[in-house]
Design a protein around this motif. Structure first.
Motif, short mmCIF file in Angstrom:
data_model
loop_
_atom_site.label_atom_id
_atom_site.label_comp_id
_atom_site.label_asym_id
_atom_site.label_seq_id
_atom_site.Cartn_x
_atom_site.Cartn_y
_atom_site.Cartn_z
N GLY A 57 -3.41 -4.92 1.49
CA GLY A 57 -3.99 -3.90 0.64
C GLY A 57 -3.13 -3.69 -0.59
O GLY A 57 -1.91 -3.63 -0.51
N LEU A 58 -3.78 -3.58 -1.76
CA LEU A 58 -3.07 -3.35 -3.02
C LEU A 58 -3.58 -2.06 -3.66
O LEU A 58 -4.80 -1.91 -3.84
N PRO A 59 -2.69 -1.13 -4.02
CA PRO A 59 -3.14 0.10 -4.68
C PRO A 59 -3.80 -0.22 -6.02
O PRO A 59 -3.33 -1.09 -6.76
N VAL A 60 -4.85 0.51 -6.32
CA VAL A 60 -5.52 0.38 -7.61
C VAL A 60 -5.22 1.60 -8.47
O VAL A 60 -4.88 1.48 -9.64
N LEU A 61 -5.34 2.77 -7.88
CA LEU A 61 -4.91 4.00 -8.54
C LEU A 61 -3.51 4.34 -8.05
O LEU A 61 -3.29 4.44 -6.84
N PHE A 62 -2.56 4.50 -8.94
CA PHE A 62 -1.19 4.75 -8.53
C PHE A 62 -0.90 6.26 -8.51
O PHE A 62 -1.65 7.06 -9.04
N GLY A 63 0.17 6.64 -7.85
CA GLY A 63 0.50 8.04 -7.69
C GLY A 63 -0.14 8.64 -6.47
O GLY A 63 -0.16 9.86 -6.28
N CYS A 64 -0.66 7.77 -5.59
CA CYS A 64 -1.30 8.23 -4.36
C CYS A 64 -0.34 8.13 -3.19
O CYS A 64 0.71 7.51 -3.28
N SER A 65 -0.73 8.71 -2.08
CA SER A 65 0.11 8.70 -0.88
C SER A 65 0.33 7.29 -0.38
O SER A 65 -0.55 6.44 -0.48
N SER A 66 1.49 7.04 0.19
CA SER A 66 1.78 5.74 0.79
C SER A 66 1.33 5.68 2.23
O SER A 66 1.47 4.66 2.89
N THR A 67 0.81 6.78 2.73
CA THR A 67 0.31 6.80 4.10
C THR A 67 -1.19 6.80 4.09
O THR A 67 -1.84 7.27 3.16
N GLY A 68 -1.77 6.26 5.13
CA GLY A 68 -3.22 6.14 5.17
C GLY A 68 -3.84 6.91 6.29
O GLY A 68 -3.64 8.09 6.45
N GLY A 69 -4.59 6.20 7.12
CA GLY A 69 -5.32 6.85 8.17
C GLY A 69 -6.80 6.77 7.85
O GLY A 69 -7.23 6.06 6.95
N GLU A 70 -7.59 7.54 8.60
CA GLU A 70 -9.03 7.50 8.39
C GLU A 70 -9.36 7.86 6.94
O GLU A 70 -10.11 7.19 6.28
N GLU A 71 -8.83 8.97 6.45
CA GLU A 71 -8.94 9.29 5.03
C GLU A 71 -8.05 10.48 4.73
O GLU A 71 -8.44 11.63 4.89
N SER A 72 -6.82 10.21 4.35
CA SER A 72 -5.91 11.30 4.02
C SER A 72 -6.24 11.84 2.63
O SER A 72 -6.85 11.16 1.81
N LYS A 73 -5.83 13.06 2.35
CA LYS A 73 -6.19 13.74 1.12
C LYS A 73 -5.75 12.97 -0.11
O LYS A 73 -6.45 12.91 -1.13
N ASP A 74 -4.55 12.37 -0.04
CA ASP A 74 -3.99 11.70 -1.21
C ASP A 74 -4.12 10.18 -1.16
O ASP A 74 -3.50 9.49 -1.95
N ASP A 75 -4.89 9.68 -0.22
CA ASP A 75 -5.06 8.23 -0.07
C ASP A 75 -6.19 7.77 -0.98
O ASP A 75 -7.36 8.02 -0.71
N CYS A 76 -5.84 7.10 -2.07
CA CYS A 76 -6.86 6.64 -3.02
C CYS A 76 -7.47 5.31 -2.62
O CYS A 76 -8.40 4.84 -3.27
N GLY A 77 -6.93 4.69 -1.60
CA GLY A 77 -7.49 3.43 -1.13
C GLY A 77 -6.91 2.21 -1.81
O GLY A 77 -6.45 2.27 -2.96
N ASP A 78 -6.91 1.11 -1.10
CA ASP A 78 -6.42 -0.18 -1.61
C ASP A 78 -7.57 -1.17 -1.66
O ASP A 78 -8.50 -1.11 -0.86
N ILE A 79 -7.48 -2.12 -2.58
CA ILE A 79 -8.38 -3.25 -2.53
C ILE A 79 -7.87 -4.20 -1.44
O ILE A 79 -6.68 -4.55 -1.39
N ALA A 80 -8.74 -4.55 -0.51
CA ALA A 80 -8.38 -5.46 0.58
C ALA A 80 -8.33 -6.89 0.04
O ALA A 80 -9.12 -7.27 -0.83
N TYR A 81 -7.41 -7.69 0.57
CA TYR A 81 -7.35 -9.09 0.14
C TYR A 81 -6.58 -9.95 1.14
O TYR A 81 -5.75 -9.46 1.90
#
Length: 426
Positions: A57-81
């Motif tokens: 996973g690669l961050p697209v929007l930066f400044g987001c949380s480094s932790t994930g889970g089902e959907e954390s508040k600050d998790d902007c998501g990564d592009i899968a590759y």
């Protein structure tokens, strides 16, 4: 595919392993596509099992949380590759310095990124311009809800696209191909275009601090992936296409390239169903002209995004407007596109004119809306029409086009053919 290198219902001489596969008429005597009675033999997938089972996973929007889970508040998501050399942002200093070339390959509507990764990895092994171990292959995965649970090595959520509301979304249109925004995670909704995701991948590779010896990036796509790459190559402001001295080089400073030799970026567009035209003309009755007023009235979207650059329409996207504004207007976008290194690949047998299967004719999802049909009756014809529209528009031929003999709508055979390898790597 069997270990003979032939697709189902085809056979070859297992003693001599001839370079072609013949349709087995005893297995399927009544459904033989005359366009593909004979096809080239496939070369088998080459990545390791570890590469194929790990989705990065690669961050697209930066400044987001480094932790994930089902959907954390600050998790902007990564592009899968998928990657041939671990995660882009976590390689050790040694492999980073060793990398000299990169191939990014975008899947088609089926979103079989692993299959495309196989074909691209094999292509990197077959080319002779660079040592095979100095090439990194990246295959982004533009996920939709129907793709199920996917765990990323980054630990964050994977970005997903769709044409409806979140988990109930079934995306029959492949909205990621024309730059639509992700719909998940919610913190990324309406903020992260699929083109932003492709920008993030290529920018990460283009950063000379991370990859100091990289001198070439080939961004390639087939079918719906070809549509995406062509539209992205037109709009992106992030990546320095073009010749030294051309205004495209202005973005190189932000990537830390001013003190290294020129990074070359190439886009490879293979067998798309449609293209984004640069004005309202189309090839009609072998003449490059504007459709009649009656035709335009019955097909009002024919030159709106994703088929053209007119404003409005149901596939209008945020990224397009921002990119055009940042570039300095539509005329500037059109002018610089002619300077970018874009190669179009077309299979000589990709000329079935129906949406699905009609007797022997199987187009693998050719799109047949009025917008598509104004570009031509099949993919091979549309490729010819678009390429020649560039000559009419610019006054001389821009870009390159190669027809790969004997190949239909097949990404593996397109990319691993002699002509495909030459278009990507030379």
């Amino acid at each position: 595919m069997t270990n003979t290198g032939c697709p189902p219902k085809y056979e070859t001489d297992t003693q001599t392993f001839t370079p072609v596969c013949q349709h087995d008429t005893e297995i399927d005597p009544d459904n033989i596509d005359p366009l593909v009675r004979t096809v080239p033999r496939y070369k088998l997938c080459s990545p390791s099992a570890e590469m194929l089972k790990t989705v990065h996973g690669l961050p697209v929007l930066f400044g987001c949380s480094s932790t994930g889970g089902e959907e954390s508040k600050d998790d902007c998501g990564d592009i899968a590759y998928y990657s041939s050399h671990e995660a882009i942002l976590s390689l050790s200093s040694s492999p980073r310095s060793k990398i000299r070339a990169a191939m990014v390959v975008v899947h088609g509507q089926s979103r079989n990124a692993d299959d495309y990764f196989c074909a691209a990895h094999l292509t990197s092994q077959l080319q002779t311009r660079y040592p095979a171990d100095s090439v990194v292959v990246i295959a982004p995965w533009f996920l939709e809800w129907t793709d199920g649970n996917v765990t990323l090595s980054s630990g964050r959520s994977a970005l997903r696209w769709g044409s409806g509301e979140r988990r109930n979304s079934v995306d029959n249109a492949g909205v990621w191909r024309y730059g639509a925004d992700a719909i998940y995670p919610s913190s990324s909704a309406n903020r992260t275009s699929s083109f932003d995701a492709l920008d993030a991948i290529v920018e990460s590779l283009a950063n000379s601090t991370q990859f100091p010896n990289l001198d070439m990036i080939a961004v390639s796509g087939h079918s719906s992936g070809g549509q995406m790459v062509q539209r992205w190559a037109l709009l992106t402001n992030k990546i320095p296409f073009g010749d030294i001295g051309h205004p495209d080089t202005q973005v190189s400073r932000s990537l830390g390239q001013e003190n290294r030799k020129r990074l070359h970026v190439r886009a490879i567009v293979a067998n798309p169903s449609s293209y984004v035209y640069l004005d309202g003309r189309r090839y009609i009755n072998n003449t490059f002209q504007y459709p009649t007023k009656k035709t335009q009235a019955t097909c009002p979207q024919y030159n709106q995004w994703e088929y053209g650059l007119d404003v409005g329409g149901p596939t209008d996207v945020r990224y397009e407007h921002k990119a055009i504004m940042k570039a300095g207007g539509i005329d500037r976008v059109i002018e610089r596109y002619g300077h970018r290194d874009v190669a179009y690949l077309a299979g000589s047998q990709d000329r079935c004119p129906t949406t699905g299967r009609d007797g022997w004719c199987y187009s693998h999802g050719l799109e047949t809306t009025c917008m598509d049909m104004l570009q031509g009756s099949n993919r091979l014809e549309r490729s010819w029409n678009y390429f020649h529209s560039l000559k009419a528009l610019y006054g001389r031929q821009r870009h390159t086009r190669t027809v790969i003999d004997g190949v239909g709508h097949d990404h593996s055979l397109m990319f691993t053919s002699r002509e495909g390898i030459a278009a990507i790597w030379t």
